[in-house]
Design a protein around this motif. Structure first.
Motif, PDB file in Angstrom:
ATOM      1  N   GLN A  69      13.631 -34.516  39.635  1.00  0.00           N
ATOM      2  CA  GLN A  69      14.387 -35.451  38.803  1.00  0.00           C
ATOM      3  C   GLN A  69      15.631 -34.701  38.325  1.00  0.00           C
ATOM      4  O   GLN A  69      15.515 -33.575  37.831  1.00  0.00           O
ATOM      5  CB  GLN A  69      13.532 -35.898  37.612  1.00  0.00           C
ATOM      6  N   LYS A  70      16.779 -35.305  38.462  1.00  0.00           N
ATOM      7  CA  LYS A  70      18.060 -34.627  38.221  1.00  0.00           C
ATOM      8  C   LYS A  70      18.066 -33.747  36.968  1.00  0.00           C
ATOM      9  O   LYS A  70      18.383 -32.564  37.039  1.00  0.00           O
ATOM     10  CB  LYS A  70      19.195 -35.641  38.147  1.00  0.00           C
ATOM     11  N   ASP A  71      17.735 -34.310  35.832  1.00  0.00           N
ATOM     12  CA  ASP A  71      17.766 -33.547  34.584  1.00  0.00           C
ATOM     13  C   ASP A  71      16.406 -32.988  34.198  1.00  0.00           C
ATOM     14  O   ASP A  71      16.256 -32.377  33.139  1.00  0.00           O
ATOM     15  CB  ASP A  71      18.296 -34.421  33.444  1.00  0.00           C
ATOM     16  N   GLY A  72      15.412 -33.197  35.035  1.00  0.00           N
ATOM     17  CA  GLY A  72      14.059 -32.751  34.709  1.00  0.00           C
ATOM     18  C   GLY A  72      13.419 -33.679  33.687  1.00  0.00           C
ATOM     19  O   GLY A  72      14.066 -34.529  33.103  1.00  0.00           O
ATOM     20  N   VAL A  73      12.142 -33.491  33.481  1.00  0.00           N
ATOM     21  CA  VAL A  73      11.423 -34.264  32.471  1.00  0.00           C
ATOM     22  C   VAL A  73      11.777 -33.664  31.111  1.00  0.00           C
ATOM     23  O   VAL A  73      11.781 -32.445  30.949  1.00  0.00           O
ATOM     24  CB  VAL A  73       9.900 -34.211  32.717  1.00  0.00           C
ATOM     25  N   ASP A  74      12.080 -34.508  30.159  1.00  0.00           N
ATOM     26  CA  ASP A  74      12.486 -34.064  28.826  1.00  0.00           C
ATOM     27  C   ASP A  74      11.469 -33.077  28.244  1.00  0.00           C
ATOM     28  O   ASP A  74      10.264 -33.304  28.326  1.00  0.00           O
ATOM     29  CB  ASP A  74      12.620 -35.284  27.908  1.00  0.00           C
ATOM     30  N   ARG A  75      11.965 -32.010  27.652  1.00  0.00           N
ATOM     31  CA  ARG A  75      11.078 -30.967  27.089  1.00  0.00           C
ATOM     32  C   ARG A  75      10.170 -31.510  25.997  1.00  0.00           C
ATOM     33  O   ARG A  75       9.022 -31.070  25.863  1.00  0.00           O
ATOM     34  CB  ARG A  75      11.916 -29.818  26.533  1.00  0.00           C
ATOM     35  N   ARG A  76      10.684 -32.462  25.205  1.00  0.00           N
ATOM     36  CA  ARG A  76       9.849 -33.044  24.137  1.00  0.00           C
ATOM     37  C   ARG A  76       8.681 -33.818  24.733  1.00  0.00           C
ATOM     38  O   ARG A  76       7.564 -33.772  24.200  1.00  0.00           O
ATOM     39  CB  ARG A  76      10.684 -33.952  23.241  1.00  0.00           C
ATOM     40  N   VAL A  77       8.922 -34.499  25.845  1.00  0.00           N
ATOM     41  CA  VAL A  77       7.853 -35.236  26.526  1.00  0.00           C
ATOM     42  C   VAL A  77       6.829 -34.254  27.082  1.00  0.00           C
ATOM     43  O   VAL A  77       5.619 -34.443  26.925  1.00  0.00           O
ATOM     44  CB  VAL A  77       8.428 -36.125  27.652  1.00  0.00           C
ATOM     45  N   LEU A  78       7.308 -33.183  27.711  1.00  0.00           N
ATOM     46  CA  LEU A  78       6.396 -32.179  28.264  1.00  0.00           C
ATOM     47  C   LEU A  78       5.560 -31.524  27.170  1.00  0.00           C
ATOM     48  O   LEU A  78       4.364 -31.285  27.343  1.00  0.00           O
ATOM     49  CB  LEU A  78       7.183 -31.117  29.042  1.00  0.00           C
ATOM     50  N   THR A  79       6.181 -31.245  26.028  1.00  0.00           N
ATOM     51  CA  THR A  79       5.450 -30.643  24.906  1.00  0.00           C
ATOM     52  C   THR A  79       4.374 -31.590  24.399  1.00  0.00           C
ATOM     53  O   THR A  79       3.233 -31.181  24.164  1.00  0.00           O
ATOM     54  CB  THR A  79       6.425 -30.277  23.764  1.00  0.00           C
ATOM     55  N   ALA A  80       4.714 -32.871  24.248  1.00  0.00           N
ATOM     56  CA  ALA A  80       3.736 -33.863  23.795  1.00  0.00           C
ATOM     57  C   ALA A  80       2.590 -33.991  24.793  1.00  0.00           C
ATOM     58  O   ALA A  80       1.419 -34.070  24.396  1.00  0.00           O
ATOM     59  CB  ALA A  80       4.415 -35.215  23.580  1.00  0.00           C
ATOM     60  N   LEU A  81       2.907 -33.981  26.072  1.00  0.00           N
ATOM     61  CA  LEU A  81       1.865 -34.061  27.104  1.00  0.00           C
ATOM     62  C   LEU A  81       0.967 -32.831  27.069  1.00  0.00           C
ATOM     63  O   LEU A  81      -0.254 -32.934  27.165  1.00  0.00           O
ATOM     64  CB  LEU A  81       2.494 -34.210  28.489  1.00  0.00           C
ATOM     65  N   ARG A  82       1.567 -31.661  26.934  1.00  0.00           N
ATOM     66  CA  ARG A  82       0.778 -30.421  26.883  1.00  0.00           C
ATOM     67  C   ARG A  82      -0.159 -30.428  25.680  1.00  0.00           C
ATOM     68  O   ARG A  82      -1.303 -29.991  25.760  1.00  0.00           O
ATOM     69  CB  ARG A  82       1.687 -29.204  26.826  1.00  0.00           C
ATOM     70  N   ASN A  83       0.331 -30.951  24.553  1.00  0.00           N
ATOM     71  CA  ASN A  83      -0.459 -30.962  23.325  1.00  0.00           C
ATOM     72  C   ASN A  83      -1.388 -32.167  23.213  1.00  0.00           C
ATOM     73  O   ASN A  83      -2.172 -32.266  22.282  1.00  0.00           O
ATOM     74  CB  ASN A  83       0.468 -30.905  22.111  1.00  0.00           C
ATOM     75  N   GLY A  84      -1.280 -33.092  24.178  1.00  0.00           N
ATOM     76  CA  GLY A  84      -2.167 -34.250  24.208  1.00  0.00           C
ATOM     77  C   GLY A  84      -1.902 -35.258  23.103  1.00  0.00           C
ATOM     78  O   GLY A  84      -2.823 -35.933  22.654  1.00  0.00           O
TER      79      GLY A  84
ATOM     80  N   LEU B  12       8.220 -25.078  32.945  1.00  0.00           N
ATOM     81  CA  LEU B  12       7.812 -26.346  33.555  1.00  0.00           C
ATOM     82  C   LEU B  12       9.010 -27.288  33.658  1.00  0.00           C
ATOM     83  O   LEU B  12       9.203 -27.926  34.686  1.00  0.00           O
ATOM     84  CB  LEU B  12       6.693 -26.984  32.738  1.00  0.00           C
ATOM     85  N   HIS B  13       9.820 -27.333  32.610  1.00  0.00           N
ATOM     86  CA  HIS B  13      11.012 -28.178  32.622  1.00  0.00           C
ATOM     87  C   HIS B  13      11.906 -27.812  33.809  1.00  0.00           C
ATOM     88  O   HIS B  13      12.400 -28.694  34.526  1.00  0.00           O
ATOM     89  CB  HIS B  13      11.783 -28.032  31.308  1.00  0.00           C
ATOM     90  N   HIS B  14      12.092 -26.551  34.030  1.00  0.00           N
ATOM     91  CA  HIS B  14      12.925 -26.094  35.150  1.00  0.00           C
ATOM     92  C   HIS B  14      12.355 -26.574  36.490  1.00  0.00           C
ATOM     93  O   HIS B  14      13.094 -27.024  37.367  1.00  0.00           O
ATOM     94  CB  HIS B  14      13.043 -24.568  35.130  1.00  0.00           C
TER      95      HIS B  14
END
Length: 79
Positions: A29-44, A21-23
């Motif tokens: 977005q140039k650097d993509g959405v931060d992986r920690r943010v994506l993980t938090a969103l996925r985990n709610g 998803l980050h990729h």
């Protein structure tokens, strides 16, 4: 209460790793959405989400906001 459905959208597309998803977010977005943010969103486990991130995720999944976020009424007596 607001419930995020990112894990469901990822599963429907057989996307099991945050790195995938980050990729994909790097397209919007140039650097993509931060992986920690994506993980938090996925985990709610977030209290707020920037509109720009919601916008990127809707573009990635080609979905509407309602496909990503849902309102679930609180149970009686729950705050």
């Amino acid at each position: 209460m607001i419930r995020l459905k990112l894990h469901e959208l990822m599963a429907k597309r057989k996307m099991f790793k945050i790195s995938e998803l980050h990729h994909l977010t790097k397209k919007y977005q140039k650097d993509g959405v931060d992986r920690r943010v994506l993980t938090a969103l996925r985990n709610g486990v977030v209290d707020r989400v920037q509109f720009s991130i919601i916008n990127i995720l809707c573009k990635v999944f080609q979905c509407e906001v309602g496909d990503l976020i849902e309102f679930v009424p609180d149970k009686k007596g729950q705050k």
